[in-house]
Design a protein around this motif. Structure first.
Motif, PDB file in Angstrom:
ATOM      1  N   MET A 205      36.495  11.760  -2.779  1.00  0.00           N
ATOM      2  CA  MET A 205      37.318  12.928  -2.022  1.00  0.00           C
ATOM      3  C   MET A 205      38.173  12.009  -0.844  1.00  0.00           C
ATOM      4  O   MET A 205      37.752  10.787  -0.366  1.00  0.00           O
ATOM      5  CB  MET A 205      36.313  13.699  -1.036  1.00  0.00           C
ATOM      6  CG  MET A 205      35.331  14.571  -1.812  1.00  0.00           C
ATOM      7  SD  MET A 205      34.216  15.431  -0.637  1.00  0.00           S
ATOM      8  CE  MET A 205      33.377  16.456  -1.912  1.00  0.00           C
ATOM      9  N   LEU A 206      39.276  12.710  -0.326  1.00  0.00           N
ATOM     10  CA  LEU A 206      39.980  11.961   0.601  1.00  0.00           C
ATOM     11  C   LEU A 206      39.190  12.288   1.895  1.00  0.00           C
ATOM     12  O   LEU A 206      38.184  13.108   2.153  1.00  0.00           O
ATOM     13  CB  LEU A 206      41.297  12.835   0.864  1.00  0.00           C
ATOM     14  CG  LEU A 206      42.224  12.862  -0.197  1.00  0.00           C
ATOM     15  CD1 LEU A 206      43.458  13.755   0.034  1.00  0.00           C
ATOM     16  CD2 LEU A 206      42.750  11.313  -0.362  1.00  0.00           C
ATOM     17  N   GLU A 207      39.359  11.364   2.702  1.00  0.00           N
ATOM     18  CA  GLU A 207      38.231  11.351   4.013  1.00  0.00           C
ATOM     19  C   GLU A 207      38.461  12.405   4.810  1.00  0.00           C
ATOM     20  O   GLU A 207      37.293  12.951   5.410  1.00  0.00           O
ATOM     21  CB  GLU A 207      38.479  10.020   4.924  1.00  0.00           C
ATOM     22  CG  GLU A 207      37.944   8.833   4.136  1.00  0.00           C
ATOM     23  CD  GLU A 207      36.367   8.747   4.075  1.00  0.00           C
ATOM     24  OE1 GLU A 207      35.697   9.133   4.980  1.00  0.00           O
ATOM     25  OE2 GLU A 207      35.994   8.850   2.887  1.00  0.00           O
ATOM     26  N   THR A 208      39.232  13.079   4.940  1.00  0.00           N
ATOM     27  CA  THR A 208      39.413  14.538   5.792  1.00  0.00           C
ATOM     28  C   THR A 208      38.733  15.450   5.045  1.00  0.00           C
ATOM     29  O   THR A 208      38.190  16.374   5.571  1.00  0.00           O
ATOM     30  CB  THR A 208      40.972  14.796   5.901  1.00  0.00           C
ATOM     31  OG1 THR A 208      41.548  14.698   4.701  1.00  0.00           O
ATOM     32  CG2 THR A 208      41.743  13.991   7.004  1.00  0.00           C
ATOM     33  N   ILE A 209      38.974  15.729   3.693  1.00  0.00           N
ATOM     34  CA  ILE A 209      38.288  16.627   2.905  1.00  0.00           C
ATOM     35  C   ILE A 209      36.734  16.230   3.021  1.00  0.00           C
ATOM     36  O   ILE A 209      35.784  17.218   3.120  1.00  0.00           O
ATOM     37  CB  ILE A 209      38.692  16.492   1.649  1.00  0.00           C
ATOM     38  CG1 ILE A 209      40.073  17.085   1.477  1.00  0.00           C
ATOM     39  CG2 ILE A 209      37.900  17.552   0.722  1.00  0.00           C
ATOM     40  CD1 ILE A 209      40.679  17.071   0.311  1.00  0.00           C
ATOM     41  N   ARG A 210      36.076  14.938   3.063  1.00  0.00           N
ATOM     42  CA  ARG A 210      34.725  14.753   2.931  1.00  0.00           C
ATOM     43  C   ARG A 210      34.252  15.078   4.342  1.00  0.00           C
ATOM     44  O   ARG A 210      33.029  15.460   4.334  1.00  0.00           O
ATOM     45  CB  ARG A 210      34.760  13.098   2.795  1.00  0.00           C
ATOM     46  CG  ARG A 210      33.225  12.863   2.718  1.00  0.00           C
ATOM     47  CD  ARG A 210      33.443  11.285   2.264  1.00  0.00           C
ATOM     48  NE  ARG A 210      31.934  10.652   2.601  1.00  0.00           N
ATOM     49  CZ  ARG A 210      31.491  10.171   3.708  1.00  0.00           C
ATOM     50  NH1 ARG A 210      32.357   9.857   4.500  1.00  0.00           N
ATOM     51  NH2 ARG A 210      30.127   9.774   3.829  1.00  0.00           N
ATOM     52  N   GLU A 211      34.973  14.784   5.350  1.00  0.00           N
ATOM     53  CA  GLU A 211      34.405  15.160   6.668  1.00  0.00           C
ATOM     54  C   GLU A 211      34.142  16.692   6.867  1.00  0.00           C
ATOM     55  O   GLU A 211      33.271  17.030   7.397  1.00  0.00           O
ATOM     56  CB  GLU A 211      35.570  14.861   7.688  1.00  0.00           C
ATOM     57  CG  GLU A 211      35.208  14.917   9.132  1.00  0.00           C
ATOM     58  CD  GLU A 211      36.143  14.555  10.251  1.00  0.00           C
ATOM     59  OE1 GLU A 211      36.250  15.183  11.297  1.00  0.00           O
ATOM     60  OE2 GLU A 211      36.908  13.307   9.688  1.00  0.00           O
ATOM     61  N   PHE A 212      35.197  17.509   6.231  1.00  0.00           N
ATOM     62  CA  PHE A 212      34.932  18.898   6.268  1.00  0.00           C
ATOM     63  C   PHE A 212      33.666  19.399   5.486  1.00  0.00           C
ATOM     64  O   PHE A 212      32.784  19.805   5.993  1.00  0.00           O
ATOM     65  CB  PHE A 212      36.126  19.444   5.547  1.00  0.00           C
ATOM     66  CG  PHE A 212      35.992  21.045   5.369  1.00  0.00           C
ATOM     67  CD1 PHE A 212      36.346  21.743   6.505  1.00  0.00           C
ATOM     68  CD2 PHE A 212      35.376  21.761   4.282  1.00  0.00           C
ATOM     69  CE1 PHE A 212      36.420  23.173   6.537  1.00  0.00           C
ATOM     70  CE2 PHE A 212      35.305  22.976   4.604  1.00  0.00           C
ATOM     71  CZ  PHE A 212      35.750  23.859   5.539  1.00  0.00           C
ATOM     72  N   GLY A 213      33.477  18.793   4.431  1.00  0.00           N
ATOM     73  CA  GLY A 213      32.339  18.863   3.590  1.00  0.00           C
ATOM     74  C   GLY A 213      30.744  18.415   4.341  1.00  0.00           C
ATOM     75  O   GLY A 213      29.872  18.989   4.199  1.00  0.00           O
ATOM     76  N   LEU A 214      30.934  17.313   4.813  1.00  0.00           N
ATOM     77  CA  LEU A 214      29.965  16.862   5.485  1.00  0.00           C
ATOM     78  C   LEU A 214      29.540  17.833   6.790  1.00  0.00           C
ATOM     79  O   LEU A 214      28.294  17.934   7.127  1.00  0.00           O
ATOM     80  CB  LEU A 214      30.024  15.552   6.233  1.00  0.00           C
ATOM     81  CG  LEU A 214      29.753  14.364   5.248  1.00  0.00           C
ATOM     82  CD1 LEU A 214      30.470  13.087   5.756  1.00  0.00           C
ATOM     83  CD2 LEU A 214      28.672  14.156   4.631  1.00  0.00           C
ATOM     84  N   GLU A 215      30.303  18.535   7.672  1.00  0.00           N
ATOM     85  CA  GLU A 215      30.426  19.618   8.496  1.00  0.00           C
ATOM     86  C   GLU A 215      29.666  20.558   7.860  1.00  0.00           C
ATOM     87  O   GLU A 215      28.630  21.360   8.351  1.00  0.00           O
ATOM     88  CB  GLU A 215      31.656  20.003   8.910  1.00  0.00           C
ATOM     89  CG  GLU A 215      32.151  18.982  10.070  1.00  0.00           C
ATOM     90  CD  GLU A 215      33.359  19.283  10.729  1.00  0.00           C
ATOM     91  OE1 GLU A 215      33.927  20.436  10.261  1.00  0.00           O
ATOM     92  OE2 GLU A 215      34.129  18.856  11.556  1.00  0.00           O
ATOM     93  N   ARG A 216      29.928  21.167   6.801  1.00  0.00           N
ATOM     94  CA  ARG A 216      29.504  22.320   6.076  1.00  0.00           C
ATOM     95  C   ARG A 216      27.956  21.953   5.654  1.00  0.00           C
ATOM     96  O   ARG A 216      26.969  22.822   5.802  1.00  0.00           O
ATOM     97  CB  ARG A 216      30.219  22.682   4.568  1.00  0.00           C
ATOM     98  CG  ARG A 216      31.435  23.370   5.029  1.00  0.00           C
ATOM     99  CD  ARG A 216      31.073  24.806   5.698  1.00  0.00           C
ATOM    100  NE  ARG A 216      32.155  25.635   5.644  1.00  0.00           N
ATOM    101  CZ  ARG A 216      33.402  25.510   6.560  1.00  0.00           C
ATOM    102  NH1 ARG A 216      33.168  24.777   7.727  1.00  0.00           N
ATOM    103  NH2 ARG A 216      34.415  26.476   6.606  1.00  0.00           N
ATOM    104  N   LEU A 217      27.737  20.647   5.200  1.00  0.00           N
ATOM    105  CA  LEU A 217      26.326  20.249   4.653  1.00  0.00           C
ATOM    106  C   LEU A 217      25.474  20.282   5.907  1.00  0.00           C
ATOM    107  O   LEU A 217      24.490  20.903   5.758  1.00  0.00           O
ATOM    108  CB  LEU A 217      26.325  18.779   4.171  1.00  0.00           C
ATOM    109  CG  LEU A 217      25.090  17.901   3.728  1.00  0.00           C
ATOM    110  CD1 LEU A 217      24.740  18.762   2.201  1.00  0.00           C
ATOM    111  CD2 LEU A 217      25.415  16.477   3.318  1.00  0.00           C
ATOM    112  N   ALA A 218      25.570  19.855   7.183  1.00  0.00           N
ATOM    113  CA  ALA A 218      24.880  19.740   8.427  1.00  0.00           C
ATOM    114  C   ALA A 218      24.935  21.305   8.757  1.00  0.00           C
ATOM    115  O   ALA A 218      23.555  21.582   9.138  1.00  0.00           O
ATOM    116  CB  ALA A 218      25.636  19.029   9.491  1.00  0.00           C
ATOM    117  N   ALA A 219      25.672  22.150   8.559  1.00  0.00           N
ATOM    118  CA  ALA A 219      25.647  23.556   9.155  1.00  0.00           C
ATOM    119  C   ALA A 219      24.555  24.420   8.253  1.00  0.00           C
ATOM    120  O   ALA A 219      23.805  25.018   8.928  1.00  0.00           O
ATOM    121  CB  ALA A 219      27.032  24.138   9.298  1.00  0.00           C
TER     122      ALA A 219
END
Length: 584
Positions: A108-122
């Motif tokens: 993943m591009l890092e910006t996309i990965r950051e979004f995915g991690l936000e969703r994972l934590a949420a």
């Protein structure tokens, strides 16, 4: 428009809050990066959304096997992992790459990965998925640990290189949530860190995890030993001894003779490096005896190789050769290429010490070929440095400069500052031999200052080469000129010293007076010339032994060999012969 590059860089750890400011007359999905990714994410099916956020845990890419490992830790998905990954690639949320073994990898591009991690934590899923991620890599690293000593080591080193960012992420998670698993992971990574030169990084992980680990367990003993090995490679002798002694105490308490044998060998190396070869020998002998008792072929091979190195230092060439050759045969049987390369280098040093330069070159060639094959940068750096000093000892200054420059660059690349300081010293010796006296003194002085920061010492061979170069420079520059050049070197930091070492030798003179000393006179080895120089100064056997960190018995053996080679019967005749013929 507002932030300069340095300020922008400082804020890039969290990209999504920063990447805003799209035109207000545009759709919402085009006004901020988070909205742009969210728009694509919301078009996914619920199963694809789950897969997307679970895969965000990977750093630097993953394989399908890795994807399956974390997916099976989450809720049941009515979705085939391969089909789900392919769909995310089609929707540009994943990129497909070709892995080092031609297996497809995804990232993943890092910006996309950051979004995915936000969703994972949420969604409250982060702990389960990160635990699965760490467990997957721990299992593979423990499998790689033993394979790094056999015929598959190149394949596993390549895999570890590709997985390195994921391994760091797993260690970071374990440090916060499961120190025992983290210590298992770090202990298993020790050899990889040594081969690839990640010495400081490895010690930092081990020390952080050891601070949280159980006090008297085999896992702790193994990690302490790993930290001690890394400390030795950094020339941190005191720390290395302390770490290994604690490790050995635990192994003995647990009755683990195999583990104890490995630590005894490392401890022997550390105390020998610290100037106590007699204690080192006792530790090596104990390690060998325990390895033979437990039937541990690897431990036997390592102990024999180390004993061979000690025998070489003590000028017992017959024993050195026997130990190294037996060790080499065992490593060949195990197909352990890295250890084969190390022993070939040891045999090369033996041939060099005996004055057999042609054989030394062939053995260094073989050593270098194997080290390059497995991309062992640290061993490559040292072997190339040996080549440089071998060429220098034969008066081939051009090749010596090329080899020493390559070695210097490799040591710096992998962060081995101790190795860098060694190279700087011998670039200085070479400069003096080329007639660049002031330049050589500045380099040797800088190397001495930087080297002392590690509380490490040159070997007797290396110190003799340096001292001879200093004496030559003193004769050319005088005491005042020598002191001035030395003071300039003491003030140098790493970068200026390296620039000076790698730059052209403007002061060099053709056919410098020192080139006549390139070949060993009367068949004397390097060590025998050191002994002869001290003998000519009127030193006793005890004085010679103390100066060269060898035993009195070894010093006496050297003197016997020197008298025979020079064809004289007394120490006085040997000293007179040496002074008359310019041998010292």
């Amino acid at each position: 428009k507002v932030l300069p590059p340095a300020a922008l860089l400082a804020r890039l750890e969290k990209r999504l809050p920063l990447l805003t400011g799209g035109g207000r007359d545009l759709p919402a999905r085009q006004q901020t990066m988070r909205d742009a990714i969210a728009w694509s994410h919301d078009l996914l099916t619920p199963e694809e959304q789950a897969l997307f956020r679970w895969l965000a845990v990977f750093v630097g890419g993953f394989t399908l096997e890795g994807a399956e490992a974390v997916v099976f830790a989450g809720d049941a998905l009515d979705l085939d992992v391969f089909e789900g990954v392919a769909s995310l690639v089609d929707k540009s949320l994943l990129r497909q790459e070709v892995g080092p073994d031609e297996e497809p990898r995804f990232a993943m591009l890092e910006t996309i990965r950051e979004f995915g991690l936000e969703r994972l934590a949420a969604r409250g899923e982060e702990a389960a998925i990160r635990n699965a991620h760490a467990a997957y890599f721990l299992a593979l690293v423990e499998q790689a640990e033993s394979a790094l000593l056999g015929p598959e080591q190149m394949a596993w080193l390549t895999w570890l290189d590709a997985a390195h960012d994921n391994l760091r992420a797993a260690l970071d998670w374990c440090l916060a949530s499961d120190a025992e698993a983290g210590l298992r992971l770090a202990g298993a990574l020790s050899l990889f860190w040594q081969v690839r030169g990640y010495l400081l990084e490895g010690r930092r992980w081990l020390e952080a995890l050891l601070a949280q680990a159980p006090q008297r367990a085999a896992l702790r003993a193994k990690a302490l030993h790993a930290a001690g090995q890394l400390a030795r490679h950094q020339a941190d002798i005191a720390s290395g001894i302390s770490l290994c002694e604690e490790s050995l105490a635990i192994y003995r308490e647990l009755g683990d003779k195999r583990g104890g044998a490995y630590v005894l060998r490392t401890l022997g190396l550390l105390v020998s490096d610290g100037g106590d070869p007699e204690r080192g020998r006792a530790l090596f002998e104990e390690s060998l005896a325990l390895s033979r008792e437990t039937g541990d072929e690897l431990g036997v091979a390592r102990a024999l190789s180390t004993l061979g190195c000690l025998a070489l230092v003590e000028a017992d060439h017959r024993r050195a050769k026997a130990c190294q050759e037996e060790s080499l045969a065992l490593f060949h049987r195990m197909q352990d290429k890295r250890s084969i390369a190390v022993v070939l280098g040891n045999l090369g040093h033996l041939a060099w010490d005996e004055g057999n330069y042609a054989l030394a070159r062939r053995l260094f060639d073989d050593n270098l070929a194997v080290s390059r094959e497995i991309v062992n940068k640290r061993d490559i750096a040292y072997t190339v440095g040996w080549y440089g000093n071998l060429a220098r000892s034969q008066g081939d200054h051009r090749r010596a400069k090329e080899f020493l420059a390559e070695s210097l660059g490799l040591h710096w690349e992998i962060g081995d500052k101790l190795g860098t300081s060694y190279c700087l010293c011998f670039c200085g010796v070479l400069a003096v031999q080329q007639g660049a006296y002031a330049r050589g003194m500045r380099l040797m002085s800088a190397a001495s200052s930087l080297h002392n920061a590690f509380e490490a010492q040159l070997t007797p061979h290396e110190r003799a080469d340096r001292d001879a170069a200093v004496a030559c420079a003193r004769a050319a520059l005088g005491d005042e000129g020598l002191a001035e050049a030395w003071a300039e070197g003491q003030a140098m930091t790493w970068e200026p010293a390296m620039s000076l070492a790698l730059g052209p030798v403007a002061e060099a003179t053709a056919g410098s007076a020192e080139s006549h000393a390139s070949a060993p006179p009367c068949g004397l080895s390097r060590r025998e010339r050191e002994v002869l120089r001290l003998l000519a100064e009127g030193r006793s056997n005890r004085d010679i032994a103390e100066a060269l960190f060898i035993s009195c018995r070894t010093a006496s053996t050297h003197i016997t060999h020197i008298l025979a080679k020079l064809g004289v019967e007394s120490r006085t005749e040997a000293a007179a012969h040496a002074i008359r013929d310019g041998l010292v």
